[in-house]
Write a protein that holds these residues in place. Structure first.
Motif, mmCIF file in Angstrom:
data_model
loop_
_atom_site.group_PDB
_atom_site.id
_atom_site.type_symbol
_atom_site.label_atom_id
_atom_site.label_comp_id
_atom_site.label_asym_id
_atom_site.label_seq_id
_atom_site.Cartn_x
_atom_site.Cartn_y
_atom_site.Cartn_z
ATOM 1 N N VAL A 135 -26.915 -36.211 15.914
ATOM 2 C CA VAL A 135 -25.464 -36.187 15.701
ATOM 3 C C VAL A 135 -24.760 -37.219 16.566
ATOM 4 O O VAL A 135 -23.724 -37.771 16.174
ATOM 5 C CB VAL A 135 -24.906 -34.768 15.978
ATOM 6 N N ILE A 152 -26.769 -27.199 12.335
ATOM 7 C CA ILE A 152 -26.468 -27.854 13.597
ATOM 8 C C ILE A 152 -27.323 -27.147 14.651
ATOM 9 O O ILE A 152 -27.272 -25.932 14.785
ATOM 10 C CB ILE A 152 -24.988 -27.727 13.983
ATOM 11 N N LEU A 172 -19.814 -29.993 9.314
ATOM 12 C CA LEU A 172 -20.453 -30.403 10.563
ATOM 13 C C LEU A 172 -19.403 -30.731 11.607
ATOM 14 O O LEU A 172 -19.445 -30.216 12.736
ATOM 15 C CB LEU A 172 -21.342 -31.628 10.299
ATOM 16 N N TYR A 176 -18.781 -28.875 15.150
ATOM 17 C CA TYR A 176 -19.607 -29.566 16.146
ATOM 18 C C TYR A 176 -19.038 -29.501 17.561
ATOM 19 O O TYR A 176 -19.763 -29.215 18.528
ATOM 20 C CB TYR A 176 -19.809 -31.023 15.735
ATOM 21 N N TYR A 180 -20.981 -28.284 20.852
ATOM 22 C CA TYR A 180 -21.295 -29.296 21.869
ATOM 23 C C TYR A 180 -20.773 -28.881 23.243
ATOM 24 O O TYR A 180 -21.474 -29.045 24.256
ATOM 25 C CB TYR A 180 -20.695 -30.641 21.460
ATOM 26 N N CYS A 186 -26.521 -32.276 20.177
ATOM 27 C CA CYS A 186 -27.065 -31.556 19.018
ATOM 28 C C CYS A 186 -27.681 -32.538 18.018
ATOM 29 O O CYS A 186 -27.433 -33.746 18.060
ATOM 30 C CB CYS A 186 -25.967 -30.767 18.300
#
Length: 386
Positions: A135, A152, A172, A176, A180, A186
């Motif tokens: 990512v 993810i 995503l 995310y 994170y 990730c």
């Protein structure tokens, strides 16, 4: 009597280690961060010490552990979970003059433990794995042929914590940032649909040669998505051992490694998912099948000759408290019960979370596990698989 310290001695796998090493004549010291647990209550430990959490208080634990080694001393130390394994690897240069252990150097350790790095190794060497994207290399609006749904996955995590199923790049980026912030870097990995068998491959390797091995088929889990395996069966699968051995040889791994693999029901391919750099909770499955990993790991740490054990598979291991929760969670209780009770009274059947000669861990550990499953925060950490 030589002293063996077991880090995260509160864990279930500590039961098997304490018993096997106690029988071999070692003095067993458990380092635990809680009393209400499986390991703390076992009769096979000689000494139990409540200490700072290796996971959340690593530096505080390091000071504590250094002081213990100076005042009391240990001959060998063995980690029971990812955090204690990583701790030994990170502080290897500082600790190796004071106590013996078998852990790869940090660069090798992280190549196997970091799920994103492991997937890159598999891709570069044409080894079966789910398609993955880093990512950190993507930008919002990135367009690719990558197929959804996908997960993810934090690069460093255990037990499906932080996993989130998404159906597009828009989803995503929606999720995310929060993942994170909590878990760090990730990767995005294709979602393997349910329906295939999951496996564990356990290996002990020295100088690129496999010394002992076992393969476990995981029949049931709780929770169903992203949970712990609760009914396992030791089997023979030389192809899986060959594939996992190749991974360890490529990255230069030394010592014990536990692989998780999953069968893709779309084409029957069994794919590498991750390496656990320590013994799993179901290590007893290997021991009852003739492979004494606890003593082999200690022998390796002491640079003794490693016995090559005779693997005798076709044994069943039941994590009773979790398997009972699996049964309760099923909609069709009667049909599920008929499946659940299979092998219960067979001579090939063993309990993962206790035994008649060591009963206290079963009750303490079951209470701890059930309380954890009832904890909304813990359950929320597993929801991303749904």
């Amino acid at each position: 009597m030589m002293k063996v310290g077991i880090l995260n001695g509160e864990s279930m796998q500590a039961l098997t280690f304490a018993k096997q090493l106690n029988k071999a004549g070692y003095y067993i010291v458990l380092f635990c961060d809680t009393k209400l647990s499986y390991g703390y209550c076992t009769r096979y430990a000689h000494k139990r010490i409540i200490c700072p959490s290796i996971k959340s208080e690593t530096k505080k634990f390091h000071i504590f552990f250094q002081n213990y080694l100076k005042t009391d001393g240990l001959d060998v130390v063995v980690p029971m979970n990812d955090y204690s394994a990583k701790y030994l690897s990170e502080y290897k240069e500082e600790l190796k003059e004071k106590v013996r252990f078998s852990i790869p150097d940090l660069d090798v350790f992280m190549t196997g433990y970091d799920k994103n790095k492991l997937m890159k190794v598999c891709e570069a060497n044409n080894l079966p794995h789910p398609r993955s994207l880093d990512v950190s290399t993507l930008v919002a609006g990135f367009d690719t042929e990558f197929k959804f749904p996908a997960l993810i996955k934090p690069n460093e995590t255990t037990g499906a914590r932080g996993f989130k199923k998404v159906n597009s790049f828009d989803e995503l980026w929606e999720h995310y940032e929060s993942i994170y912030r909590e878990f760090g870097d990730c990767h995005l990995q294709e979602f393997i649909p349910p329906g295939g068998m999951q496996y564990k491959v356990q290996l002990l390797i020295k100088e690129k040669k496999i010394l002992n091995s076992s393969v476990i088929a995981k029949h049931r889990y709780y929770p169903i998505h992203g949970g712990s395996s609760c009914f396992n069966h030791t089997i023979v699968n030389d192809e899986l051992i060959k594939i996992c051995t190749e991974v360890l040889q490529i990255i230069g791994w030394e010592g014990f490694a536990d692989f998780d693999l999953i069968e893709d029901p779309r084409d029957g391919t069994i794919k590498i998912m991750e390496i656990n750099p320590r013994v799993p909770a179901c290590i007893k499955a290997s021991v009852i099948s003739g492979v004494d990993f606890p003593n082999a790991i200690v022998d390796l740490s002491l640079n003794k000759p490693i016995k090559e054990y005779t693997y005798q598979p076709d044994k069943y291991l039941r994590y009773f408290s979790m398997d009972l929760l699996w049964l309760v969670s099923q909609k069709n209780k009667w049909e599920s019960f008929k499946e659940w009770k299979k092998m219960m009274f067979s001579s090939k059947h063993f309990l993962q979370d206790g035994e008649l000669l060591d009963p206290l861990p079963f009750f303490a550990g079951a209470c701890s596990s059930i309380l954890k499953q009832l904890n909304p925060k813990f359950r929320a950490s597993k929801k991303g698989m749904n």
